[in-house]
Design an enzyme around this catalytic site. Structure first.
Site, PDB file in Angstrom:
ATOM      1  N   TRP A 102     -32.776  23.160 -32.884  1.00  0.00           N
ATOM      2  CA  TRP A 102     -33.645  21.990 -32.747  1.00  0.00           C
ATOM      3  C   TRP A 102     -34.364  21.668 -34.039  1.00  0.00           C
ATOM      4  O   TRP A 102     -34.527  20.494 -34.383  1.00  0.00           O
ATOM      5  CB  TRP A 102     -34.605  22.145 -31.567  1.00  0.00           C
ATOM      6  CG  TRP A 102     -33.866  22.049 -30.266  1.00  0.00           C
ATOM      7  CD1 TRP A 102     -33.711  23.043 -29.351  1.00  0.00           C
ATOM      8  CD2 TRP A 102     -33.120  20.919 -29.766  1.00  0.00           C
ATOM      9  NE1 TRP A 102     -32.925  22.591 -28.322  1.00  0.00           N
ATOM     10  CE2 TRP A 102     -32.549  21.310 -28.541  1.00  0.00           C
ATOM     11  CE3 TRP A 102     -32.877  19.625 -30.236  1.00  0.00           C
ATOM     12  CZ2 TRP A 102     -31.750  20.448 -27.771  1.00  0.00           C
ATOM     13  CZ3 TRP A 102     -32.082  18.776 -29.471  1.00  0.00           C
ATOM     14  CH2 TRP A 102     -31.532  19.188 -28.258  1.00  0.00           C
ATOM     15  N   ASP A 172     -42.837  20.394 -32.324  1.00  0.00           N
ATOM     16  CA  ASP A 172     -41.978  20.021 -31.198  1.00  0.00           C
ATOM     17  C   ASP A 172     -42.159  21.108 -30.139  1.00  0.00           C
ATOM     18  O   ASP A 172     -41.675  22.222 -30.295  1.00  0.00           O
ATOM     19  CB  ASP A 172     -40.516  19.951 -31.668  1.00  0.00           C
ATOM     20  CG  ASP A 172     -39.544  19.693 -30.515  1.00  0.00           C
ATOM     21  OD1 ASP A 172     -39.988  19.595 -29.360  1.00  0.00           O
ATOM     22  OD2 ASP A 172     -38.332  19.592 -30.790  1.00  0.00           O
ATOM     23  N   LYS A 196     -38.284  19.735 -19.601  1.00  0.00           N
ATOM     24  CA  LYS A 196     -38.174  21.189 -19.566  1.00  0.00           C
ATOM     25  C   LYS A 196     -39.277  21.771 -18.687  1.00  0.00           C
ATOM     26  O   LYS A 196     -39.021  22.489 -17.750  1.00  0.00           O
ATOM     27  CB  LYS A 196     -38.269  21.779 -20.981  1.00  0.00           C
ATOM     28  CG  LYS A 196     -37.426  21.061 -22.049  1.00  0.00           C
ATOM     29  CD  LYS A 196     -35.953  21.305 -21.912  1.00  0.00           C
ATOM     30  CE  LYS A 196     -35.050  20.407 -22.760  1.00  0.00           C
ATOM     31  NZ  LYS A 196     -35.247  20.374 -24.176  1.00  0.00           N
TER      32      LYS A 196
HETATM   33  C1  LIG Z   1     -34.498  19.558 -25.234  1.00  0.00           C
HETATM   34  C2  LIG Z   1     -35.105  19.601 -26.567  1.00  0.00           C
HETATM   35  C3  LIG Z   1     -35.019  18.509 -27.448  1.00  0.00           C
HETATM   36  C4  LIG Z   1     -34.248  17.255 -27.107  1.00  0.00           C
HETATM   37  O1  LIG Z   1     -34.998  16.446 -26.296  1.00  0.00           O
HETATM   38  P1  LIG Z   1     -34.457  15.012 -25.821  1.00  0.00           P
HETATM   39  O2  LIG Z   1     -35.407  14.675 -24.747  1.00  0.00           O
HETATM   40  O3  LIG Z   1     -33.046  15.191 -25.342  1.00  0.00           O
HETATM   41  O4  LIG Z   1     -34.532  14.087 -26.948  1.00  0.00           O
HETATM   42  C5  LIG Z   1     -35.644  18.615 -28.680  1.00  0.00           C
HETATM   43  N1  LIG Z   1     -36.326  19.714 -29.029  1.00  0.00           N
HETATM   44  C6  LIG Z   1     -36.426  20.773 -28.207  1.00  0.00           C
HETATM   45  C7  LIG Z   1     -37.197  21.971 -28.646  1.00  0.00           C
HETATM   46  C8  LIG Z   1     -35.828  20.747 -26.960  1.00  0.00           C
HETATM   47  O5  LIG Z   1     -35.922  21.799 -26.135  1.00  0.00           O
END
Ligand SMILES: *Cc1c(COP(=O)(O)O)cnc(C)c1O
Length: 360
Positions: A102, A172, A196
């Site tokens: 990521w 993030d 998540k």
């Molecule tokens: C799932 C995830 C993403 C992607 O998120 P989207 O909603 O598909 O854009 C980005 N960063 C992390 C850490 C994730 O777990």
């Protein structure tokens, strides 16, 4: 009806009481005669739902008053572009800490808008640990320092908050937001997709310090301009109304569990069940350095990968789903977010032991 133990990395399991409330309120929310899905986002009912969700999130994370909470769209991948478009503020570069899949995506996307400087990387170690803070080569002139607080695929997590001086720290937090208390004031900006640990896909949470917004690049779409969204209570465009409603129910559920401290204890206990077993056997292994192991996403490997398919099949027969690891790393991965009950993790460990006894 049979509910399974769903170990999906995302979209992921939601707390059952939340789904039940949503079902009960599906046709008629609180006597309105409407489903939340059918409401105008500018009507008094939805405005109340939105305001309550924001208030609960502020309460759970103890968000200081000089931070804006935005309910946006575009996901964390959208934010990979939206963050530099808003936070460069005339600067030419931003620092990124590379801890896995990521962060790599974030770095690549930011490179379209600025010089994305990799200030530290865990690549040489196969992305199995977080680079120690004293190895980071930060630039005091960077617009911000970006981290991924939990690498959903590799299963490494920060269990500490980096000190980065006066440069704003951006995280993030898609896959560990609300899993534990966070000192929001140490961050300039926190973002995460909801699917998540919060609610349905389609909602992106942004928590941003007020003084950092208002300098978006001229070509930044209005819907992705933090200042414009903040000035319009996240309603510059139609927000993802139903996802915000479900998120509000989840926030309420977390509060009823005792808030983020209780969540953190619960999550530590759940993860320990798995890691303790992984460390006690040589039939399975965890690739991640102990201090940096994720409490949310637990990747593990079978000694003999020829058994992977049989393992997954047996798990499925026992109503444990989505245990296959991400295609980029293989093996298994158990995602055990807030909504995964301890019974689910106990059932998984019991099955792993049973499988080892048979094939070990
Ligand atoms: C799932 C995830 C993403 C992607 O998120 P989207 O909603 O598909 O854009 C980005 N960063 C992390 C850490 C994730 O777990």
């Amino acid at each position: 009806m049979t509910r399974v133990f769903n170990f999906s990395a995302g979209p992921a399991a939601l707390p059952e009481p939340v789904l039940k409330t949503a079902a009960e309120e599906m046709l008629d929310w609180h006597g309105s005669g409407m489903s939340v899905m059918e409401m105008s986002h500018r009507g008094k009912e939805f405005i109340a739902i939105h305001a309550e969700a924001e208030a609960l999130l502020r309460e759970l994370l103890a968000i200081p008053t000089d931070y804006k909470v935005l309910f946006m769209q575009g996901g964390a991948i959208g934010e990979n572009a939206i963050v530099p478009m808003n936070l460069l503020r005339g600067k030419a570069s931003a620092d990124y800490i590379d801890t896995g899949e990521w962060s790599k995506k974030s770095i690549k996307e930011a490179g379209k808008y600025c010089k994305a400087n990799v200030a530290a990387s865990a690549k040489d170690g196969g992305y199995t640990s977080i680079p120690p803070r004293d190895s980071w080569k930060l630039d005091a002139n960077a617009a911000y320092v970006h981290i991924c607080s939990n690498e959903t695929i590799g299963g490494v997590e920060y269990h500490w908050t980096p000190e980065v001086g006066d440069v704003p720290l951006v995280a993030d937090m898609s896959s560990n937001i609300l899993s534990k208390p966070v000192e929001v004031s140490k961050y300039g900006l926190i973002y995460g997709g909801a699917q998540k640990n919060i609610g349905p896909a389609g909602l992106t949470i942004v928590i941003v310090r007020e003084d950092l917004i208002g300098n978006a690049l001229p070509f930044c779409p209005s819907a992705f301009d933090y200042k414009q969204q903040a000035d319009n209570d996240s309603m510059l465009n139609t927000p993802p109304t139903y996802a915000i409603y479900i998120a509000g129910l989840v926030f309420n559920w977390i509060k009823a569990q005792g808030g983020l401290k209780a969540m953190a204890e619960h999550n530590r206990a759940k993860a320990a069940l798995l890691y303790d077993y992984l460390d006690a056997t040589s039939f399975y292994s965890s690739p991640v350095a102990r201090p940096d192991r994720s409490l949310m996403n637990v990747p593990f490997k079978l000694k003999d990968e020829a058994l992977d398919e049989a393992f997954l099949k047996g798990a499925q027969q026992r109503k444990m789903l989505q245990l296959k690891g991400h295609r980029s790393v293989g093996g298994m991965r158990a995602s055990i977010y807030n909504a995964m009950p301890v019974e689910g993790v106990k059932a998984l460990v019991a099955y792993m032991k049973e499988f080892e006894a048979k094939h070990g």
